[in-house]
Write a protein that holds these residues in place. Structure first.
Motif, PDB file in Angstrom:
ATOM      1  N   LYS A 106       0.840  -1.194   0.000  1.00 42.60           N
ATOM      2  CA  LYS A 106       0.000   0.000   0.000  1.00 42.60           C
ATOM      3  C   LYS A 106       0.877   1.247   0.000  1.00 42.60           C
ATOM      4  CE  LYS A 106      -3.587   2.207   2.863  1.00 42.60           C
ATOM      5  NZ  LYS A 106      -4.390   2.051   4.101  1.00 42.60           N
ATOM      6  N   ALA A 107       0.621   2.159  -0.946  1.00 41.60           N
ATOM      7  CA  ALA A 107       1.331   3.432  -0.988  1.00 41.60           C
ATOM      8  C   ALA A 107       0.579   4.431  -0.133  1.00 41.60           C
ATOM      9  CB  ALA A 107       1.440   3.933  -2.424  1.00 41.60           C
ATOM     10  N   GLN A 108       1.298   5.228   0.629  1.00 47.19           N
ATOM     11  CA  GLN A 108       0.684   6.214   1.511  1.00 47.19           C
ATOM     12  C   GLN A 108       1.179   7.599   1.135  1.00 47.19           C
ATOM     13  OE1 GLN A 108       2.104   4.382   5.178  1.00 47.19           O
ATOM     14  NE2 GLN A 108       0.041   3.641   5.607  1.00 47.19           N
ATOM     15  N   LEU A 109       0.250   8.454   0.685  1.00 48.20           N
ATOM     16  CA  LEU A 109       0.613   9.808   0.281  1.00 48.20           C
ATOM     17  C   LEU A 109       0.427  10.771   1.433  1.00 48.20           C
ATOM     18  CD1 LEU A 109      -1.090   9.977  -3.239  1.00 48.20           C
ATOM     19  CD2 LEU A 109       1.287   9.499  -2.720  1.00 48.20           C
ATOM     20  N   GLY A 110       1.209  11.837   1.428  1.00 42.25           N
ATOM     21  CA  GLY A 110       1.066  12.858   2.459  1.00 42.25           C
ATOM     22  C   GLY A 110      -0.187  13.677   2.223  1.00 42.25           C
ATOM     23  N   GLU A 111      -0.591  14.441   3.219  1.00 44.62           N
ATOM     24  CA  GLU A 111      -1.806  15.255   3.112  1.00 44.62           C
ATOM     25  C   GLU A 111      -1.688  16.300   2.012  1.00 44.62           C
ATOM     26  OE1 GLU A 111      -2.782  16.947   6.825  1.00 44.62           O
ATOM     27  OE2 GLU A 111      -3.069  15.017   7.853  1.00 44.62           O
ATOM     28  N   ALA A 112      -0.489  16.858   1.829  1.00 45.50           N
ATOM     29  CA  ALA A 112      -0.304  17.891   0.811  1.00 45.50           C
ATOM     30  C   ALA A 112      -0.566  17.348  -0.590  1.00 45.50           C
ATOM     31  CB  ALA A 112       1.113  18.457   0.890  1.00 45.50           C
ATOM     32  N   ALA A 113      -0.173  16.100  -0.815  1.00 46.17           N
ATOM     33  CA  ALA A 113      -0.346  15.501  -2.143  1.00 46.17           C
ATOM     34  C   ALA A 113      -1.795  15.172  -2.438  1.00 46.17           C
ATOM     35  CB  ALA A 113       0.502  14.241  -2.255  1.00 46.17           C
ATOM     36  N   ALA A 114      -2.633  15.123  -1.395  1.00 43.46           N
ATOM     37  CA  ALA A 114      -4.030  14.726  -1.571  1.00 43.46           C
ATOM     38  C   ALA A 114      -4.979  15.917  -1.622  1.00 43.46           C
ATOM     39  CB  ALA A 114      -4.441  13.787  -0.440  1.00 43.46           C
ATOM     40  N   GLU A 115      -4.463  17.132  -1.757  1.00 45.22           N
ATOM     41  CA  GLU A 115      -5.314  18.311  -1.794  1.00 45.22           C
ATOM     42  C   GLU A 115      -6.060  18.387  -3.120  1.00 45.22           C
ATOM     43  OE1 GLU A 115      -2.904  21.662  -1.033  1.00 45.22           O
ATOM     44  OE2 GLU A 115      -2.638  21.228   1.112  1.00 45.22           O
ATOM     45  N   GLY A 116      -7.291  18.911  -3.064  1.00 53.04           N
ATOM     46  CA  GLY A 116      -8.088  19.044  -4.269  1.00 53.04           C
ATOM     47  C   GLY A 116      -8.787  17.752  -4.635  1.00 53.04           C
ATOM     48  N   GLU A 117      -9.821  17.843  -5.448  1.00 54.60           N
ATOM     49  CA  GLU A 117     -10.602  16.678  -5.832  1.00 54.60           C
ATOM     50  C   GLU A 117      -9.765  15.674  -6.610  1.00 54.60           C
ATOM     51  OE1 GLU A 117     -13.653  14.078  -5.966  1.00 54.60           O
ATOM     52  OE2 GLU A 117     -13.531  15.943  -4.828  1.00 54.60           O
TER      53      GLU A 117
END
Length: 267
Positions: free
Chosen positions: A35-46
């Protein structure tokens, strides 16, 4: 850059497909997912959230297919330690399967041969049952046997007395509102593994908060001992030797284990 996690569990059904060989994974078989886990910054926006959701989906693999999912260098970089610390869900496996999963992770790093997969429950022989409900337990429930149902749902706590179980439950209730990040920080502060699902981190924190932190292995003096609720005994999970760049097993705590004492929990 994303970070990565590996989850291990008994397959809940036979619907999942191995991402390497594309074949179905049998129900109750040990399966491992990357499982890859992205940071919160990378998940911004739809759009970012959609990409994050797709990347963070667990990619399940057969036990024997995991070493072929990535190269040894990748596994060494992201998962250098023991399986008990590196793999989420490890504590939920039967103790009989711990050694095979630990050996598999070492094989992924190129430190040994790929071991045989643990036997699937119900596949013949004397294989143990998985933690999931068995046909007999479902039959008893259908028959209204309340006592049998109660016994089925009661977890094994051989190593704890009634008072200790109550103390752990109270500590768990106090910690339940904490986030994964906070629980991980508490565990790290006390020298304990901070990887795993929230429920695993919560159990680890609650036990140590209520009873004290497990002592350091008296044999290798490298890691905290692991306490088994099934056997009521301490054992050493092994450690990663940063000098030799290999994972080393340890048969600790060795002699005098009965005199081991937990240390106070630090908030």
């Amino acid at each position: 850059m994303p970070s990565f996690a590996i989850e291990v569990e008994y397959a809940k059904s036979n619907r999942a497909t191995c991402k390497h060989c594309k074949a179905k994974i049998d129900k109750d078989a040990v399966r491992l997912g990357i499982k890859a886990q992205l940071g919160e910054a990378a998940a911004e926006g739809e759009e970012g959230r959609q990409v994050s959701h797709a990347m963070e989906a667990v990619k399940w693999h057969h036990f024997g297919c995991l070493p072929r999912a990535r190269g040894p260098a990748w596994f060494k970089k992201h998962f250098p330690g023991a399986a008990s610390e590196a793999l989420a869900g490890f504590d939920g496996l039967r103790e009989a399967d711990h050694e095979a999963v630990d050996a598999l992770l070492r094989a992924c790093r190129g430190e040994g041969e790929v071991p045989d997969a643990p036997r699937v429950a119900g596949g013949g022989g004397d294989a143990e049952e998985t933690p999931s409900k068995t046909p007999s337990s479902r039959k008893r429930k259908a028959g209204g046997d309340a006592e049998s149902e109660s016994v089925t749902k009661t977890p094994k706590v051989v190593g704890f007395d009634t008072e200790q179980v109550a103390s752990i439950a109270a500590a768990k209730a106090m910690l339940a509102s904490k986030s994964v990040a906070v629980l991980g920080a508490l565990l790290a502060k006390n020298g304990l593994p901070k990887t795993g699902r929230k429920e695993e981190l919560l159990d680890r924190c609650a036990e140590s908060k209520a009873l004290g932190v497990p002592p350091t292995c008296t044999l290798c003096e490298k890691v905290k001992l692991r306490f088994s609720r099934d056997s009521g005994k301490f054992s050493c999970p092994g450690y990663f030797d940063s000098d030799d760049k290999v994972f080393k097993r340890c048969k600790g705590p060795g002699e005098g284990a009965c005199e081991l004492k937990r240390t106070p929990w630090q908030e």
